[in-house]
Write an enzyme that holds these catalytic residues in place. Structure first.
Site, PDB file in Angstrom:
ATOM      1  N   ARG A 103       0.864  -1.183   0.000  1.00  0.00           N
ATOM      2  CA  ARG A 103       0.000   0.000   0.000  1.00  0.00           C
ATOM      3  C   ARG A 103       0.901   1.234   0.000  1.00  0.00           C
ATOM      4  NH1 ARG A 103      -2.166   0.325   6.307  1.00  0.00           N
ATOM      5  NH2 ARG A 103      -0.193   1.020   7.159  1.00  0.00           N
ATOM      6  N   ASN A 141      -4.932   8.270   3.931  1.00  0.00           N
ATOM      7  CA  ASN A 141      -4.681   7.551   5.176  1.00  0.00           C
ATOM      8  C   ASN A 141      -3.236   7.757   5.588  1.00  0.00           C
ATOM      9  OD1 ASN A 141      -5.817   5.566   7.150  1.00  0.00           O
ATOM     10  ND2 ASN A 141      -4.021   4.407   6.500  1.00  0.00           N
ATOM     11  N   GLU A 142      -3.061   8.222   6.792  1.00  0.00           N
ATOM     12  CA  GLU A 142      -1.713   8.329   7.373  1.00  0.00           C
ATOM     13  C   GLU A 142      -0.688   8.898   6.397  1.00  0.00           C
ATOM     14  OE1 GLU A 142      -0.776   4.551   9.254  1.00  0.00           O
ATOM     15  OE2 GLU A 142      -1.868   5.236  11.022  1.00  0.00           O
ATOM     16  N   GLU A 295      -7.864   5.850  15.119  1.00  0.00           N
ATOM     17  CA  GLU A 295      -7.538   4.420  15.143  1.00  0.00           C
ATOM     18  C   GLU A 295      -6.792   4.112  16.422  1.00  0.00           C
ATOM     19  OE1 GLU A 295      -5.098   2.882  12.005  1.00  0.00           O
ATOM     20  OE2 GLU A 295      -6.188   3.963  10.456  1.00  0.00           O
ATOM     21  N   GLU A 343      -2.320  -7.690   6.998  1.00  0.00           N
ATOM     22  CA  GLU A 343      -2.572  -7.403   8.417  1.00  0.00           C
ATOM     23  C   GLU A 343      -3.554  -8.409   9.010  1.00  0.00           C
ATOM     24  OE1 GLU A 343      -3.327  -3.124   8.600  1.00  0.00           O
ATOM     25  OE2 GLU A 343      -1.193  -2.862   8.976  1.00  0.00           O
ATOM     26  N   HIS A 346      -3.572  -8.503  12.741  1.00  0.00           N
ATOM     27  CA  HIS A 346      -3.939  -7.323  13.524  1.00  0.00           C
ATOM     28  C   HIS A 346      -5.322  -7.583  14.108  1.00  0.00           C
ATOM     29  CE1 HIS A 346      -3.486  -3.063  14.520  1.00  0.00           C
ATOM     30  NE2 HIS A 346      -4.800  -3.078  14.506  1.00  0.00           N
TER      31      HIS A 346
HETATM   32  C1  GLA Z   1      -2.406   2.181  10.617  1.00  0.00           C
HETATM   33  C2  GLA Z   1      -3.254   2.192   9.373  1.00  0.00           C
HETATM   34  C3  GLA Z   1      -4.219   1.065   9.326  1.00  0.00           C
HETATM   35  C4  GLA Z   1      -3.593  -0.210   9.828  1.00  0.00           C
HETATM   36  C5  GLA Z   1      -3.118   0.009  11.214  1.00  0.00           C
HETATM   37  C6  GLA Z   1      -2.596  -1.278  11.784  1.00  0.00           C
HETATM   38  O1  GLA Z   1      -2.833   2.976  11.628  1.00  0.00           O
HETATM   39  O2  GLA Z   1      -3.913   3.396   9.141  1.00  0.00           O
HETATM   40  O3  GLA Z   1      -4.619   0.918   7.988  1.00  0.00           O
HETATM   41  O4  GLA Z   1      -2.527  -0.555   9.009  1.00  0.00           O
HETATM   42  O5  GLA Z   1      -2.090   0.971  11.180  1.00  0.00           O
HETATM   43  O6  GLA Z   1      -1.590  -1.092  12.670  1.00  0.00           O
END
Ligand code: GLA
Ligand code: ZN
Length: 572
Positions: A103, A141-142, A295, A343, A346
């Site tokens: 990603r 995202n991030e 998150e 993941e 997770h």
């Molecule tokens: C980040 C991402 C999520 C996922 C989490 C898992 O915060 O935004 O998509 O990958 O980490 O740790």
């Protein structure tokens, strides 16, 4: 109060969706973040859309009173994108071009990526801007991915022209006289790609500044598209780690609410201290706007060896601490633990075991607890710590007097001592109006501008207490050392002068019975008095009366009790 998490229904058959909404209702979930990684399903080939499944998800959630935090999926372009636009795939510092299959694989400065990002954001905004479930927009995202390609080189040069105006000014700011780096044309300047030996620290710092601005331009572009079609607040989720090139003060002025992703890596009280740290940062960055925990992990945390389950009740306790520090909601990654994919281990709010599990029962209890919380009264913090991303980046310079100088670690350690003392703490930028704080702490703020020094001086003169730790104020905003003795820009305010640093290899005893580690200095008093001395001789902590206030200097790494002693002496 929002409660919920990332919901990725495209990973599951539709009959599971029905169970999802039933369980969400049971857990009082009222906000689901949808579509973060859905680009390939929404636009299966360039310009061809498939919104049918998302229409059904949006309607289903709406029918169940669950609002949607709808994401633009630009953090993860589909495979077709990279194959048709290979020049938009990111390039590492060493020249390796990355390929799809994970990603965050894009160059934010590649024209094709920008076009594709605008196109999918527009399509989503047009279709869901007026959907009754859409409560918030989650752009990307991030943010944090960096690239070193030729598109970035071109954009970096334009950014540098804007910052430095002339090549002469750039050569001066970057001290290119050293090692024959003088630039005689803008085209000679590259992103900081892999070099034979150490890179120029001013070049590295400007690249981080540039990356923050380039990513922000991408955010703004989408935000403005979303605002045309909807009235919902627009935001993104910050990574609360040290590696991102984001200037959080600058970014937070551009989002409608601050969103953070926070994963702890310590059990017990250490984890709670991390929650307090992240929450206080988010609340401070928001500067009065709301902030949201976008998150967190459920029942698991990152530790050096992987993930560990939390103790029963620990997740609830942490979640309530975010709320106590101002969060307007508690969200998770992710709703249902994935069966496969990168993941798959997770944890989810619904774990692999399913809803008949301790984890889901705790989640459902937490949802009910949060939905019944009365509105909180806000208490104002009286103490603040300085936070400056640029100063943090500058300390990532690979060529400092010793390794181990780490702005974020120093700040976090300082925050933890205040937390242990029960002192509510804000974070502030050195240029902010800080007059309302009783005390302001500056842990290892390496870079400082003249304007910030003037601001801090006025604060102390007006009656404030400023506590500065070693290796602060040493360099100017272009990472050039401030001459005439350390701590450079702060010498007059602190009433001290330091000719030489004396990094330590072991602990040294201090007169208050505590020890200093890591760092020490031979401090000359030029107006200050010694408050704590090195047992071997010389001032370790000093106090300088300036106007109605006082400026303290801490020339070594104190432990928690040492810092607590200084705080007590300073009347904090
Ligand atoms: C980040 C991402 C999520 C996922 C989490 C898992 O915060 O935004 O998509 O990958 O980490 O740790
Ligand atoms: Zn690039």
């Amino acid at each position: 109060m929002y409660f919920g998490g990332d919901y990725n229904p495209e990973q599951w058959p539709e009959d599971v969706w029905l169970e999802d909404v039933r369980l969400m209702r049971e857990a009082k979930v009222n906000l689901a973040t949808v579509g973060v990684f859905s680009w390939a399903r929404l636009e299966p080939s360039e310009g061809v859309y498939d919104f049918g499944w998302l229409d059904r998800v949006m309607d289903l959630l709406h029918d169940n009173d669950i609002q949607v935090n709808l994401a633009t999926p630009t953090a993860s372009p589909p495979p077709w994108f990279g194959l048709s636009h290979p020049d938009a795939m990111p390039v590492r510092a060493d020249g390796t071009r990355l390929t799809h299959g994970s990603r965050d694989t894009y160059c934010v400065n590649a024209p094709a990526y920008r076009v594709a990002s605008r196109r999918i954001a527009t399509a989503l905004a047009e279709r869901y801007g007026a959907h009754p479930a859409t409560a918030m927009w989650h752009v990307h995202n991030e943010y944090g991915t960096t690239c070193h390609c030729d598109h970035c080189a071109t954009a970096f040069r334009a950014w540098l022209r804007d910052r430095h105006k002339s090549l002469d000014a750039l050569n001066d700011a970057w001290t290119t006289a050293f090692w024959s780096q003088h630039y005689s044309a803008w085209e000679q300047i590259m992103p900081p790609r892999t070099t034979q030996y150490r890179s120029n620290p001013a070049h590295l710092l400007d690249y981080r500044r540039f990356c923050s601005d380039a990513l922000l331009a991408h955010y703004r572009e989408q935000r403005d598209i979303l605002r045309v079609h909807g009235r919902q607040p627009v935001t993104t989720n910050y990574v609360m780690a040290g590696w991102t090139p984001l200037d959080h003060w600058k970014w937070s002025a551009e989002v409608d609410l601050v969103g953070i992703d926070h994963y702890t890596d310590e059990p017990g009280d250490g984890g709670l201290a991390q929650v307090a740290f992240a929450s206080d940062l988010a609340r401070s960055w928001a500067r009065g706007k709301p902030w949201l925990l976008m998150e967190q992990g459920v029942a698991a945390m990152y530790v050096p060896d992987g993930t560990l389950p939390l103790e029963p009740g620990e997740h609830t306790r942490r979640s309530l601490e975010y709320v106590a520090r101002g969060a307007t909601g508690v969200l998770h990654f992710q709703w249902r633990a994935s069966q496969g994919g990168a993941e798959q281990w997770h944890q989810g709010m619904v774990p692999h075991a399913g809803a008949d599990s301790r984890v889901f029962r705790e989640i459902a209890d937490l949802g009910r607890t949060l939905s019944a919380l009365p509105p909180a009264e806000r208490a104002e913090a009286e103490v603040a710590i300085l936070w400056d991303d640029e100063a943090a980046w500058a300390l990532r310079n690979p060529a400092l007097p010793v390794t181990g100088l780490d702005f974020r670690a120093s700040v976090e350690q300082t925050h933890r001592v205040l937390w242990q003392q029960g002192l509510a703490t804000d974070f502030v930028h050195p240029s902010h109006d800080i007059s309302r704080y009783r005390a302001v702490l500056m842990p290892s703020l390496y870079l400082i501008s003249d304007e910030a020094v003037a601001n801090l001086t006025a604060y102390v003169e007006g009656g404030g207490t400023l506590i500065v730790s070693y290796f602060s104020g040493v360099a100017d905003p272009d990472t050039r050392v401030r001459l005439g003795g350390y701590p450079g820009a702060l010498r007059d305010l602190l009433g001290v002068r330091v000719e030489e640093f004396r990094p330590l290899t072991g602990p040294v005893a201090l007169s208050d019975g505590t020890v200093g580690t890591f760092w020490s200095e031979t401090v000359q008093l030029t107006g200050a008095t010694a408050a704590v001395t090195y047992v071997g001789g010389g001032p370790a902590v000093t106090r300088h009366q300036v106007g109605a206030g006082s400026a303290w200097y801490v020339s070594t790494q104190l432990d928690a009790s040492g810092l607590a002693n200084v705080l007590a002496q300073a009347g904090v």
